[in-house]
Design a protein around this motif. Sequence first.
Motif, PDB file in Angstrom:
ATOM      1  N   ASN A 112       0.673  -1.312   0.343  1.00  0.00           N
ATOM      2  CA  ASN A 112       0.017   0.002  -0.380  1.00  0.00           C
ATOM      3  C   ASN A 112       0.723   1.473  -0.274  1.00  0.00           C
ATOM      4  O   ASN A 112       0.632   1.883  -0.694  1.00  0.00           O
ATOM      5  N   MET A 113       1.456   0.493   0.842  1.00  0.00           N
ATOM      6  CA  MET A 113       3.560   2.093   0.472  1.00  0.00           C
ATOM      7  C   MET A 113       3.248   2.555  -0.368  1.00  0.00           C
ATOM      8  O   MET A 113       3.452   3.539  -1.438  1.00  0.00           O
ATOM      9  N   GLN A 114       3.626   1.768  -1.702  1.00  0.00           N
ATOM     10  CA  GLN A 114       4.165   1.836  -2.595  1.00  0.00           C
ATOM     11  C   GLN A 114       2.995   2.500  -4.227  1.00  0.00           C
ATOM     12  O   GLN A 114       3.489   2.702  -4.807  1.00  0.00           O
ATOM     13  N   ILE A 115       1.725   2.023  -3.474  1.00  0.00           N
ATOM     14  CA  ILE A 115       0.593   1.673  -4.633  1.00  0.00           C
ATOM     15  C   ILE A 115       0.485   3.420  -3.899  1.00  0.00           C
ATOM     16  O   ILE A 115       0.055   4.735  -4.704  1.00  0.00           O
ATOM     17  N   ASP A 116       0.830   4.261  -2.967  1.00  0.00           N
ATOM     18  CA  ASP A 116       0.524   5.384  -2.347  1.00  0.00           C
ATOM     19  C   ASP A 116       1.199   6.395  -3.295  1.00  0.00           C
ATOM     20  O   ASP A 116       1.575   7.170  -3.322  1.00  0.00           O
TER      21      ASP A 116
END
Length: 297
Positions: free
Chosen positions: A195-199
Amino acid sequence: MKRNIIAIAIVLTIFGCQKENKKYAGADAVESNELNKEISDSTATEKIIKTADMRFRVKDVQQTKEQLSKTIKAEGGTVAEFSIESTIQETDKIKQSTDSLKEITSYRTQGYLVAKVPSDKLDEFTNTIAKMAVFVDNQSMKMDDQSIAYLANKLKAQNRVDAIEKINKVATKKSANVESSLYIKDDYVDKKIENMQIDSRVKFSTITLNFYQDNTVKTMIVANDNLYDYRPAFINRLWLGIVNGWTIFKEIIIAVSNLWMLILIGFVVFFVIKHFIRKNRLATEEATRNIIDRARQ
């Protein structure tokens, strides 16, 4: 009396089971409501990942690369990767003098750059790039909706938090399941990192730029690497050849003089062999004449 006690125990057991079932049902209902609320809240947040590609022609690749770097920095982005490559199309060398050549080279220069720019400024950035180009060969943009994947990772991460809490509670009463707890924690970390990568990809869009310029012709004077051209003129070489021949002839005479004993022995052997051959030939001829004379008689 015993029958009354047994009856009371049965009634209390049934009442307790019903109460426990209601408790679990209430807990399930609460969890279901919280899940539905989480889904409804998370669905409202869009996670759109934008990527863009451009290929365009420019007047000067190096200058364009410098302008792109300044523009990307001004927009709050970063350059992730870049390269400039020149490919020789054709080359020729023309003799200028004995020790120099004029080298004429035609080459093609291309640039490659990958940048990350704020997603809300992507359209403005592509418009700025289009103004730098002589003309744009192709331009494209792709939008990838990761909202569902983001929500799934978030809910799965929360489930893993709950599972770890339950395992820790059970572990204090019975036995610790360290391996299961560690596996769940690692999986939780993976979901959070995804999710951090998606953000990050949602906040900063990736754009790939390929740019090139017309074939460039460059001339320059270089050293003549053909060693034959550095030889002396014909007259000089002819005179040097005569001198060198006389030197070789003298060396041969000196070499022969060093072998005079062998030459002398060779002459002696030659005349001895010649003498014996002549003697044998005369003897053969005399014997032949004697045979002929006898035959006549």
